[in-house]
Design a protein around this motif. Sequence first.
Motif, short mmCIF file in Angstrom:
data_model
loop_
_atom_site.label_atom_id
_atom_site.label_comp_id
_atom_site.label_asym_id
_atom_site.label_seq_id
_atom_site.Cartn_x
_atom_site.Cartn_y
_atom_site.Cartn_z
N ALA A 96 -30.39 3.41 -5.65
CA ALA A 96 -30.39 2.43 -4.55
C ALA A 96 -29.94 1.05 -5.02
CB ALA A 96 -31.78 2.35 -3.93
N ILE A 97 -29.86 0.85 -6.33
CA ILE A 97 -29.38 -0.42 -6.88
C ILE A 97 -27.86 -0.30 -7.04
CG2 ILE A 97 -29.48 -2.03 -8.82
CD1 ILE A 97 -32.29 -0.89 -9.41
N SER A 98 -27.12 -0.95 -6.19
CA SER A 98 -25.68 -0.77 -6.20
C SER A 98 -24.98 -2.01 -5.67
CB SER A 98 -25.29 0.44 -5.34
OG SER A 98 -23.88 0.59 -5.27
N ALA A 99 -23.78 -2.24 -6.18
CA ALA A 99 -22.96 -3.37 -5.71
C ALA A 99 -22.19 -3.01 -4.44
CB ALA A 99 -21.98 -3.77 -6.80
N ARG A 100 -22.26 -1.75 -4.02
CA ARG A 100 -21.52 -1.33 -2.84
C ARG A 100 -22.45 -0.61 -1.88
NH1 ARG A 100 -16.98 2.32 -5.39
NH2 ARG A 100 -16.63 2.96 -3.23
N GLU A 101 -22.15 -0.70 -0.61
CA GLU A 101 -22.98 -0.06 0.41
C GLU A 101 -22.61 1.40 0.63
OE1 GLU A 101 -22.78 -2.32 3.97
OE2 GLU A 101 -23.75 -4.11 3.12
N ALA B 171 -20.26 6.42 -8.20
CA ALA B 171 -20.83 7.32 -9.20
C ALA B 171 -21.83 8.29 -8.60
CB ALA B 171 -21.52 6.50 -10.28
N GLY B 172 -22.25 9.25 -9.43
CA GLY B 172 -23.42 10.07 -9.15
C GLY B 172 -24.67 9.36 -9.63
N ARG B 173 -25.81 10.03 -9.49
CA ARG B 173 -27.08 9.37 -9.81
C ARG B 173 -27.76 9.89 -11.05
NH1 ARG B 173 -30.15 9.40 -4.57
NH2 ARG B 173 -28.03 9.05 -3.83
N THR C 132 -24.26 -8.09 -14.32
CA THR C 132 -24.18 -8.38 -12.89
C THR C 132 -25.59 -8.43 -12.32
OG1 THR C 132 -24.07 -6.02 -12.37
CG2 THR C 132 -21.96 -7.18 -12.69
N PRO C 133 -25.74 -8.84 -11.07
CA PRO C 133 -27.07 -8.77 -10.44
C PRO C 133 -27.65 -7.36 -10.43
CG PRO C 133 -25.63 -10.20 -9.17
CD PRO C 133 -24.77 -9.57 -10.21
N GLU C 134 -26.79 -6.35 -10.31
CA GLU C 134 -27.28 -4.97 -10.32
C GLU C 134 -27.81 -4.61 -11.70
OE1 GLU C 134 -25.19 -6.01 -7.11
OE2 GLU C 134 -24.14 -5.82 -9.04
N HIS C 135 -27.17 -5.10 -12.75
CA HIS C 135 -27.68 -4.92 -14.11
C HIS C 135 -29.08 -5.52 -14.23
CE1 HIS C 135 -27.06 -6.07 -18.68
NE2 HIS C 135 -28.21 -5.45 -18.46
N ALA C 136 -29.25 -6.72 -13.71
CA ALA C 136 -30.57 -7.37 -13.78
C ALA C 136 -31.62 -6.55 -13.03
CB ALA C 136 -30.49 -8.78 -13.20
N ARG C 137 -31.25 -5.98 -11.90
CA ARG C 137 -32.22 -5.21 -11.11
C ARG C 137 -32.58 -3.90 -11.78
NH1 ARG C 137 -29.77 -4.45 -5.40
NH2 ARG C 137 -31.76 -3.34 -5.09
N HIS C 138 -31.58 -3.19 -12.35
CA HIS C 138 -31.96 -1.94 -13.01
C HIS C 138 -32.70 -2.20 -14.31
CE1 HIS C 138 -28.97 -1.62 -16.29
NE2 HIS C 138 -27.96 -1.67 -15.46
N ALA D 178 -32.30 7.65 -26.08
CA ALA D 178 -31.57 6.67 -25.28
C ALA D 178 -30.47 7.32 -24.45
CB ALA D 178 -30.97 5.60 -26.19
N SER D 179 -30.01 6.56 -23.48
CA SER D 179 -28.79 6.80 -22.73
C SER D 179 -28.51 5.52 -21.94
CB SER D 179 -28.89 8.03 -21.84
OG SER D 179 -27.59 8.45 -21.42
N HIS D 180 -27.69 5.58 -20.89
CA HIS D 180 -27.23 4.35 -20.24
C HIS D 180 -27.58 4.33 -18.76
CE1 HIS D 180 -23.69 6.27 -18.23
NE2 HIS D 180 -23.81 7.12 -19.23
N LEU D 181 -27.62 3.12 -18.18
CA LEU D 181 -27.92 2.94 -16.76
C LEU D 181 -26.74 2.40 -15.95
CD1 LEU D 181 -31.57 1.50 -16.78
CD2 LEU D 181 -30.83 3.85 -16.38
N ASP D 182 -25.65 2.03 -16.58
CA ASP D 182 -24.48 1.56 -15.83
C ASP D 182 -23.70 2.76 -15.30
OD1 ASP D 182 -23.60 2.22 -18.53
OD2 ASP D 182 -21.66 1.36 -17.96
N THR D 183 -22.75 2.52 -14.40
CA THR D 183 -22.02 3.61 -13.77
C THR D 183 -20.53 3.30 -13.66
OG1 THR D 183 -22.07 2.84 -11.46
CG2 THR D 183 -24.05 3.97 -12.27
#
Length: 428
Positions: A26-31, A95-97, A40-46, A86-91
Motif C-alpha cells: 500500500a506504500i506506493s508513489a503511484r495510485e 511491481a509485485g508485492r 523518496t517519501p515512500e522509502h521513508a514510509r516503508h 536480509a533482502s530489499h524493500l524497494d521495487t
Amino acid sequence: MTRLAPSAEALEAARRIMADCDRIAAISAREDGIERTYLTPEHARHDALAAELVTTAGMRTWQDAAGNRRGRLEGSRPGLPALLLASHLDTVPDAGRYDGILGVLLAVEAVSRLRDSAHELPFALEVAAFADEEGTRFGATLLGSRALAGTWEPGWLALADAEGTTMEQAFWDFGLDPGRVGEAALRPEDLAGYLEVHIEQGPYLEQADRALGVVTSIAGARRFALTVTGEARHAGGTPYERRRDALIGASRAVLDIEQIAREHGAIATVGRLETFPGGVNVVPGRVEMSLDLRAETDALRDEVLDLVLERIRGFCAGRRLELTVEQIHAAPAVRCAPRLMDAVRTGIRATGDPEPPELFSRAGHDAMALAAITDVGMLFVRCADGISHHPDESVTTEDVALALEALEAAVLEVARSGTGAPEGGDRR
C-alpha cells in the motif's frame, strides 16, 4: 510430490507475513500500482514500517548511513559476529508485492521465533531491509547491499533521476549526509555469513511441484550498448544494392544473439532497440540497442559474448555496416558457500522434503554484493508461473510457512555445524 504440511504456528506466522506484504504494497508513489524507490517519501514510509516490525521482533534497530533499516539480536554474548538475514524493500515500476519484501519479512519473523534461543547461538542475528536493490531511481543497482559490503562507488552520488535530482541532493533531502555513507560498511570479521530468502522469479520450482529450493549460484551479468551504423537515405529512391540499412544489421543481431545463447546455455536479452532518424520513408542510418548477457559462470558468459560479437561483426561487414560496443555494467557470477548451501538444504529437509532441488539464480540479488565480504546462501520460494516484476506476482501462504520453517532450521544448522565463521570460499 506429496503436499508438505507446515505447522499451525508457522501458518499463523505466514498469514501475518502475507498481511504485512499487503501493508507494504500500500506504500506506493503511484495510485495504479506499486512503486517504491530510493530516498523518496515512500522509502521513508516503508522504513518506518520495517522499524516497527523489527522492534516488535525484539531487535535493536537503526537506520544506517545508506538508508537501510537494520536490526540486531545478540547471541550468547554481546559483540559476536552476526549471521545476516536480509533482502530489499524497494521495487521496480508497477511491481509485485513479494520480490524482496517477502525475504525481509521472513527474516524478521525467523528472528522473532529464534529470540528465546538466541542466547545460545554462537553468533548474533542481524536483519537488513535494503533500501535499494533494483536501481529504479538512479540506474545503479544493489545500492543498499553495496553500502554494507563497503563497495559503494562515490561517483554514484552524481547520478540523477528522471527529474534531474542528483543522488547527493536526494540524500540531503531525505535527511542523510551523503559524505557519511561509508559508515554503513561492515568488515568481514563482523559477519558469520549471509542468508537471503527470495521468490524464485522463474518457473522451475513450480514445474517440479516443489515449494522451496537451494540456490547454488547467481548468474554473472554483463550489459552493453550496441550501435549499428549504416547510412540514412530515401526509402523510395535508394536501390537495395546501394542500401546500408542499420536496422537489417540490428535485426539479424537480435536473432543471432538468441540463437547463440540458447545453443550454449546462456541467457541473452535485447530489451531496447531504437532507430534513427526514425522516418517511415527513410532507410535507418543508425540503430542503438541493448544487450543483457547472463550465465552460470563468467567463463561461459564471456565465451558466448565472443561468439555473438564475431557473428554480428561478420554480418555487418558483409552489409557495409559498422558495429560499436560499449559495456555499461558488469557483475561477476557468485557461488553460494557449500556450508550455507548445506544449511539451507537441511532447513528444507526439516519441512519434509527429503531431496531439495538445486537451482542457479538467473536473476541478480543482494547476495551478490555481500559475497564480497562473507559467505552467502540463498533459499528460493516457488512463485506462480514464475512471474515477477509484475502485479501478478503470487505466492501461497503454505509455501511462505514452509519457507519460514526452513529458514529457522537453516539458522540453527549454521549454529550446530560450527561457529558460523566463513570458510573463505568463492567471493568473486
